[in-house]
Design a protein around this motif. Structure first.
Motif, PDB file in Angstrom:
ATOM      1  N   VAL A   1      -3.857  45.218 -13.841  1.00  0.00           N
ATOM      2  CA  VAL A   1      -2.398  45.219 -13.693  1.00  0.00           C
ATOM      3  C   VAL A   1      -1.985  45.952 -12.417  1.00  0.00           C
ATOM      4  O   VAL A   1      -1.091  45.512 -11.688  1.00  0.00           O
ATOM      5  CB  VAL A   1      -1.739  45.861 -14.931  1.00  0.00           C
ATOM      6  N   LEU A   2      -2.650  47.047 -12.134  1.00  0.00           N
ATOM      7  CA  LEU A   2      -2.265  47.878 -10.991  1.00  0.00           C
ATOM      8  C   LEU A   2      -2.943  47.451  -9.690  1.00  0.00           C
ATOM      9  O   LEU A   2      -2.516  47.854  -8.608  1.00  0.00           O
ATOM     10  CB  LEU A   2      -2.584  49.340 -11.278  1.00  0.00           C
ATOM     11  N   GLY A   3      -4.023  46.681  -9.801  1.00  0.00           N
ATOM     12  CA  GLY A   3      -4.683  46.192  -8.593  1.00  0.00           C
ATOM     13  C   GLY A   3      -5.542  47.214  -7.884  1.00  0.00           C
ATOM     14  O   GLY A   3      -5.755  47.116  -6.672  1.00  0.00           O
ATOM     15  N   LEU A   4      -6.059  48.204  -8.633  1.00  0.00           N
ATOM     16  CA  LEU A   4      -6.981  49.155  -8.037  1.00  0.00           C
ATOM     17  C   LEU A   4      -7.902  49.700  -9.122  1.00  0.00           C
ATOM     18  O   LEU A   4      -7.561  49.668 -10.311  1.00  0.00           O
ATOM     19  CB  LEU A   4      -6.248  50.288  -7.334  1.00  0.00           C
ATOM     20  N   PRO A   5      -9.091  50.165  -8.745  1.00  0.00           N
ATOM     21  CA  PRO A   5     -10.034  50.648  -9.756  1.00  0.00           C
ATOM     22  C   PRO A   5      -9.546  51.922 -10.427  1.00  0.00           C
ATOM     23  O   PRO A   5      -8.872  52.754  -9.817  1.00  0.00           O
ATOM     24  CB  PRO A   5     -11.319  50.887  -8.954  1.00  0.00           C
ATOM     25  N   ALA A   6      -9.926  52.078 -11.697  1.00  0.00           N
ATOM     26  CA  ALA A   6      -9.456  53.227 -12.468  1.00  0.00           C
ATOM     27  C   ALA A   6      -9.938  54.549 -11.905  1.00  0.00           C
ATOM     28  O   ALA A   6      -9.251  55.573 -12.034  1.00  0.00           O
ATOM     29  CB  ALA A   6      -9.908  53.085 -13.923  1.00  0.00           C
ATOM     30  N   ASP A   7     -11.106  54.573 -11.262  1.00  0.00           N
ATOM     31  CA  ASP A   7     -11.619  55.857 -10.788  1.00  0.00           C
ATOM     32  C   ASP A   7     -10.834  56.402  -9.596  1.00  0.00           C
ATOM     33  O   ASP A   7     -11.010  57.558  -9.213  1.00  0.00           O
ATOM     34  CB  ASP A   7     -13.112  55.811 -10.492  1.00  0.00           C
TER      35      ASP A   7
END
Length: 221
Positions: A76-82
């Protein structure tokens, strides 16, 4: 007052909270999720935590949010969670400011958050959904890698992207969540340690204290 319920999208929980006068600070336990939160007109992302966070919002503060489990948030946000681990980031640093302004000014923040999510929705990685389910069930990390058809290095990389940390940390956090849930349901701590998959009650106590910052008894009192 805090209320949560299942959203229509898979693996997403909607919640709202209003801080009443005299409410003590809230201890928020790590859970392998990230949240997009509207707080009194500001919108931010609370990334996946490795240890508990303590929130001391002022009386009358209102929160509306969507919580993304099973690795759904990064799509959804378009970036990795880390990139968000142990961080709270204003949403306008991630998404278009005009899009975020519409969220912050919405008359119905939860409906606006739902529309925002639907516009950006990507089906979650089915392998990571299965990994989360296996970790929650207490399956050893080696067995999770084998059942997922991934090498340990591949599992580590994909878990960091989906959850913000590797499979061992994810498993510890989800085991702690299960233990706290059992304890809050009134189960004796010795039974909790066995049921949740700890070696013994001392192991349970050490892990909960390390992740929550307080003993298990403080979380259920």
């Amino acid at each position: 007052m805090y209320v949560e319920w299942a959203a229509e999208l898979p693996h997403v929980i909607a919640w709202r909270s209003t801080v009443a006068p005299g409410t003590p600070p809230t201890r928020i336990l790590p859970d392998g999720c990230l949240d997009v939160i509207w707080h009194d007109g500001t919108v931010f992302v609370a990334g996946p935590d490795t240890t508990a966070q303590v929130s001391g919002a002022s009386a009358g503060s209102t929160f509306f949010a969507l919580r993304f489990a099973a690795g759904t948030g990064p799509g959804v946000l378009g970036l990795p969670a880390d990139e968000l681990t142990d961080r709270q980031v204003p949403l306008d640093q991630i998404c278009a400011p005009a899009e975020v302004r519409a969220l912050s000014e919405a008359d119905d923040p939860l409906a606006a958050l739902d529309r925002f999510t639907r516009r950006r929705w990507h089906a979650p990685d089915s392998v990571m959904v299965a990994v989360a389910a296996q970790a929650r069930a207490g399956r050893p990390v080696g067995a999770i890698a084998d059942r997922s058809g991934l090498s340990p290095r591949q599992l580590q990389r994909r878990c960091r992207t989906a959850f913000g940390y590797g499979p061992k940390s994810l498993a510890k956090i989800l085991r702690m969540q299960r233990a706290v849930g059992l304890a809050r349901a009134g189960r004796p701590f010795a039974e909790v340690s066995t049921t949740a998959g700890y070696a013994d009650q001392a192991h349970l106590s050490r892990d909960v204290k390390a992740l929550a910052g307080v003993p298990l008894g403080d979380l259920v009192s």
